[in-house]
Design a protein around this motif. Sequence first.
Motif, mmCIF file in Angstrom:
data_model
loop_
_atom_site.group_PDB
_atom_site.id
_atom_site.type_symbol
_atom_site.label_atom_id
_atom_site.label_comp_id
_atom_site.label_asym_id
_atom_site.label_seq_id
_atom_site.Cartn_x
_atom_site.Cartn_y
_atom_site.Cartn_z
ATOM 1 N N MET A 272 0.848 -1.189 0.000
ATOM 2 C CA MET A 272 0.000 0.000 0.000
ATOM 3 C C MET A 272 0.883 1.239 0.000
ATOM 4 S SD MET A 272 -2.648 1.256 2.966
ATOM 5 C CE MET A 272 -3.475 -0.338 2.945
ATOM 6 N N GLY A 273 0.573 2.193 -0.868
ATOM 7 C CA GLY A 273 1.332 3.419 -0.915
ATOM 8 C C GLY A 273 0.721 4.490 -0.034
ATOM 9 N N PHE A 274 1.576 5.318 0.547
ATOM 10 C CA PHE A 274 1.108 6.410 1.396
ATOM 11 C C PHE A 274 1.564 7.731 0.798
ATOM 12 C CE2 PHE A 274 1.829 2.781 4.297
ATOM 13 C CZ PHE A 274 0.521 2.564 4.671
ATOM 14 N N GLU A 275 0.809 8.785 1.072
ATOM 15 C CA GLU A 275 1.113 10.087 0.501
ATOM 16 C C GLU A 275 2.147 10.851 1.322
ATOM 17 O OE1 GLU A 275 -2.227 12.511 -0.527
ATOM 18 O OE2 GLU A 275 -3.472 10.784 -1.083
ATOM 19 N N TYR A 276 2.115 10.698 2.656
ATOM 20 C CA TYR A 276 3.019 11.466 3.513
ATOM 21 C C TYR A 276 3.661 10.598 4.586
ATOM 22 C CZ TYR A 276 4.914 15.385 6.158
ATOM 23 O OH TYR A 276 5.780 16.250 6.779
ATOM 24 N N GLN B 139 5.350 4.972 10.899
ATOM 25 C CA GLN B 139 4.671 6.073 11.586
ATOM 26 C C GLN B 139 3.208 5.734 11.855
ATOM 27 O OE1 GLN B 139 5.764 9.138 8.683
ATOM 28 N NE2 GLN B 139 6.811 10.268 10.318
ATOM 29 N N LEU B 140 2.531 5.144 10.888
ATOM 30 C CA LEU B 140 1.142 4.738 11.099
ATOM 31 C C LEU B 140 1.044 3.696 12.202
ATOM 32 C CD1 LEU B 140 -0.139 4.534 7.430
ATOM 33 C CD2 LEU B 140 -0.936 6.113 9.182
ATOM 34 N N ASP B 141 1.966 2.727 12.184
ATOM 35 C CA ASP B 141 1.954 1.692 13.223
ATOM 36 C C ASP B 141 2.118 2.314 14.609
ATOM 37 O OD1 ASP B 141 1.670 -0.231 11.272
ATOM 38 O OD2 ASP B 141 3.777 -0.842 11.280
ATOM 39 N N GLN B 142 3.007 3.298 14.722
ATOM 40 C CA GLN B 142 3.213 3.949 16.018
ATOM 41 C C GLN B 142 1.969 4.702 16.452
ATOM 42 O OE1 GLN B 142 6.589 6.620 16.303
ATOM 43 N NE2 GLN B 142 5.898 7.413 18.286
ATOM 44 N N ASN C 49 -0.261 18.853 2.754
ATOM 45 C CA ASN C 49 0.327 17.805 3.591
ATOM 46 C C ASN C 49 -0.654 17.323 4.658
ATOM 47 O OD1 ASN C 49 2.755 17.732 2.201
ATOM 48 N ND2 ASN C 49 3.712 19.271 3.509
ATOM 49 N N ILE C 50 -1.474 18.238 5.193
ATOM 50 C CA ILE C 50 -2.506 17.825 6.142
ATOM 51 C C ILE C 50 -3.498 16.898 5.449
ATOM 52 C CG2 ILE C 50 -4.512 18.630 7.476
ATOM 53 C CD1 ILE C 50 -1.955 19.127 8.950
ATOM 54 N N ARG C 51 -3.925 17.251 4.246
ATOM 55 C CA ARG C 51 -4.856 16.397 3.511
ATOM 56 C C ARG C 51 -4.232 15.022 3.246
ATOM 57 N NH1 ARG C 51 -5.245 21.278 0.278
ATOM 58 N NH2 ARG C 51 -7.082 22.491 0.912
ATOM 59 N N SER C 52 -2.950 15.003 2.937
ATOM 60 C CA SER C 52 -2.273 13.727 2.694
ATOM 61 C C SER C 52 -2.257 12.863 3.947
ATOM 62 C CB SER C 52 -0.838 13.980 2.208
ATOM 63 O OG SER C 52 -0.836 14.573 0.933
ATOM 64 N N ARG D 149 -5.630 11.317 4.493
ATOM 65 C CA ARG D 149 -5.866 10.168 3.605
ATOM 66 C C ARG D 149 -5.021 8.965 4.016
ATOM 67 N NH1 ARG D 149 -6.777 14.457 -0.393
ATOM 68 N NH2 ARG D 149 -4.536 14.679 -0.689
ATOM 69 N N ASP D 150 -3.814 9.206 4.529
ATOM 70 C CA ASP D 150 -2.969 8.105 4.992
ATOM 71 C C ASP D 150 -3.546 7.424 6.226
ATOM 72 O OD1 ASP D 150 -1.120 8.517 2.978
ATOM 73 O OD2 ASP D 150 0.306 9.616 4.241
ATOM 74 N N VAL D 151 -3.973 8.234 7.198
ATOM 75 C CA VAL D 151 -4.455 7.677 8.469
ATOM 76 C C VAL D 151 -5.772 6.938 8.297
ATOM 77 C CG1 VAL D 151 -5.255 8.298 10.790
ATOM 78 C CG2 VAL D 151 -3.215 9.387 9.845
ATOM 79 N N LYS D 152 -6.642 7.439 7.413
ATOM 80 C CA LYS D 152 -7.946 6.807 7.146
ATOM 81 C C LYS D 152 -8.770 6.642 8.421
ATOM 82 C CE LYS D 152 -6.265 4.299 3.076
ATOM 83 N NZ LYS D 152 -6.801 5.263 2.128
#
Length: 288
Positions: free
Chosen positions: A1-5, A10-13, A121-124, A127-130
């Motif tokens: 899965m690709g992330f924007e930012y 970081q998501l796992d943390q 960057n906030i929008r990214s 979308r990453d965190v979902k």
Amino acid sequence: MGFEYLTQDQLDQLYLDGYLRIPGFLSPDETDVLLKRAHQLLGDFKVEDHPLTKFTTSDENHVGDDYFLTSGDKIRYFLEEDAVGADGKLNREKDKAVNKIGHALHELDPAFRAVTLENDNIRSIVRDVKFHHDPVVPPHNDSTFLYTNPPSALGFWFALEKCTAENGALSFLPGSHYLAPITKRFVRLPQGGTGFEDLIPPEKVPPAPEGEYVLVTCEPGDLVIIHGSVLHKSERNTSSKTRFAYTFHMIESPPYAEYDQKNWLQPTPEMPFSKILDTPNPVVEMDI
């Protein structure tokens, strides 16, 4: 899965701990613009025209005057609990007497709007965190004070100055967002003013999670993302230095979550809650 930012680590943390520090999210120039603007706003603040409304999150002496309750579409100033002396005057300089500037700073001030609502960057990150389908920005803080059903508050906290143990850096209890339910909410009382309403009967509230709080020191420009249910605190500033920070929060919008009339903060026809994304996230893959 690709992330924007963000990265997967970081998501796992964020999912595991309930908070995430992103160093250098704002450039030095962006940070300096916000800090200078905050000082300009404080310089323009006229104490003689102010009702001396204080800000507190305690169960007693909570805020509930008209100045506070009608601040959702205005820029207003809220004082530290002990900033006013017995003579009814400030007992310190304005930059140390004001606890918060709110609550529509993100909408009405161009400098803060650019960081909040006009920031790719906030929008990214969103979308990453979902975490939200269709996030909106009401002007206050986490799940107790911005209650939705189900709870959905996610905070974005920007350090505008160096934050240390001496001047009030944030501390977090990692993982407590899994263990600490929302037990009460901050509401408008039928008789006027504000207060707390129990969501869980006091006798059924589980013991507070135990553990060691982790101090998160920050450099100017760092961003800390904060889950609305994670336990966190900021100790009193015991230094001679200020600790300016900018905070906004996102909540889920209907029909994905309910935001009812009990909440102290209500949108107005002139200023509804601000949307972050042009179109809703198509899938929310995981909950924090």
